[in-house]
Design a protein around this motif. Sequence first.
Motif, mmCIF file in Angstrom:
data_model
loop_
_atom_site.group_PDB
_atom_site.id
_atom_site.type_symbol
_atom_site.label_atom_id
_atom_site.label_comp_id
_atom_site.label_asym_id
_atom_site.label_seq_id
_atom_site.Cartn_x
_atom_site.Cartn_y
_atom_site.Cartn_z
ATOM 1 N N GLY A 208 -54.585 24.852 48.956
ATOM 2 C CA GLY A 208 -55.140 25.198 50.264
ATOM 3 C C GLY A 208 -55.637 24.007 51.049
ATOM 4 N N VAL A 209 -55.087 22.822 50.741
ATOM 5 C CA VAL A 209 -55.495 21.611 51.460
ATOM 6 C C VAL A 209 -54.255 20.963 52.074
ATOM 7 C CG1 VAL A 209 -57.536 21.183 50.042
ATOM 8 C CG2 VAL A 209 -55.325 20.244 49.335
ATOM 9 N N GLY A 210 -54.499 19.991 52.975
ATOM 10 C CA GLY A 210 -53.387 19.286 53.606
ATOM 11 C C GLY A 210 -52.470 20.263 54.320
ATOM 12 N N PRO A 211 -51.161 20.131 54.172
ATOM 13 C CA PRO A 211 -50.227 21.010 54.879
ATOM 14 C C PRO A 211 -50.305 22.465 54.433
ATOM 15 C CG PRO A 211 -49.064 19.653 53.278
ATOM 16 C CD PRO A 211 -50.470 19.123 53.350
ATOM 17 N N TYR A 212 -50.964 22.728 53.282
ATOM 18 C CA TYR A 212 -51.072 24.100 52.787
ATOM 19 C C TYR A 212 -52.238 24.862 53.419
ATOM 20 C CZ TYR A 212 -48.210 21.794 49.263
ATOM 21 O OH TYR A 212 -47.237 21.060 48.623
ATOM 22 N N ALA A 213 -53.155 24.148 54.069
ATOM 23 C CA ALA A 213 -54.372 24.779 54.581
ATOM 24 C C ALA A 213 -54.076 25.847 55.629
ATOM 25 C CB ALA A 213 -55.302 23.716 55.161
ATOM 26 N N SER A 214 -53.037 25.644 56.403
ATOM 27 C CA SER A 214 -52.700 26.594 57.468
ATOM 28 C C SER A 214 -51.685 27.636 57.021
ATOM 29 C CB SER A 214 -52.140 25.836 58.675
ATOM 30 O OG SER A 214 -50.955 25.131 58.320
ATOM 31 N N GLN A 215 -51.338 27.629 55.733
ATOM 32 C CA GLN A 215 -50.293 28.519 55.237
ATOM 33 C C GLN A 215 -50.811 29.518 54.207
ATOM 34 O OE1 GLN A 215 -46.817 26.286 53.850
ATOM 35 N NE2 GLN A 215 -47.454 24.532 55.075
ATOM 36 N N ARG A 216 -52.120 29.739 54.168
ATOM 37 C CA ARG A 216 -52.683 30.547 53.081
ATOM 38 C C ARG A 216 -52.047 31.933 52.997
ATOM 39 N NH1 ARG A 216 -56.883 29.708 49.897
ATOM 40 N NH2 ARG A 216 -57.732 28.072 51.226
ATOM 41 N N ASP A 217 -51.874 32.617 54.121
ATOM 42 C CA ASP A 217 -51.310 33.968 54.080
ATOM 43 C C ASP A 217 -49.876 33.954 53.561
ATOM 44 O OD1 ASP A 217 -53.672 34.984 55.037
ATOM 45 O OD2 ASP A 217 -52.975 35.215 57.106
#
Length: 334
Positions: A208-217
């Motif tokens: 949930g960090v870096g490029p993954y932070a905005s992709q949680r759903d």
Amino acid sequence: MSPHDNWLALVDEEVVDPDLVIVDPHHHLWRGSRMMGDYVLEDLWADTGSGHRVEATVFVECRAQYRTDGPEHLRPVGETEFVAEIAEASNAGDGATIAGIVAFADLRLGDLLDEVLEAHVEAGRGLFRGIRHAISRAEHPEILMIPGRAPAGLHADEAFRSGVRRLGELGHTYESWHYHYQLGEFTELARAAPGTTIILDHFGTPLGVGPYASQRDEILTTWRADIAELARCPNVLAKLGGLAMPDNGFGWHEADRPPTSDEVVAAHRDVYLHTIDCFGPERCMFESNFPVDKLSVSYRVLYNALKKMVADFSDDERARMFAGTAREAYSLPS
């Protein structure tokens, strides 16, 4: 107390269900960690003795105290020697007993693998239970606090798979830490070694960090399907924990105060309950992943949250998840 302990103490709660027996199947020990300093028996006991009824624990490899000389393939045995000595001291005290050791061996060693496993058995003084050779491969290591550096395609390496199968032949467990986008790889590996008890650590670490932070759903949508597919492998068990690592992206380690148990429940409950729904309580075990998750939450608060998440389950189901599954998976005394 250290500054971090003072920070954790900002949230103090009464212990939920203090008589519930706990076997913590996943913690580490080390000296001189760059991030966290020492974590040895007195530190473990301070956490496991903070109010919950933790009777036994299992150490999981963390590349601590390797031998500094001798054959390269035997150097990880130094970690087992280090932990076995601490475990012996735990038997002589009033705190939780370190009842099992999961060590490291390079499972690609072929004919040399048995030599390493035999050395772990001897060094473990009856406590050696299995191997963690993680398949974790970070796509963006620069943004992670603890980046996995396994080679691409490790799960499909036939020498590696042969090593995983060998563990099952000898009655040892295999487990891995890896990332959410590798759950399909882990499932393929589990299917290639049906005779080995295989253990999933940390839900496959949804990042949930870096490029993954905005992709949680999006990540969790795919993760749910991947967990359901993995659960179809009858030889796989699931450890429930490890979601409070900084790389999971909840940011608690940088907050003014740590989370309460209710805040942990609100953030993590859906992930826990989906995994339990897929695997069933009989194949699930709660883990602390301490002291890594201690960067974000205290042991008392964490286990309060775990107990609250499954408060509606039966007594037998809760007993399985908090102790029974771990005892069975690692052949621990009851």
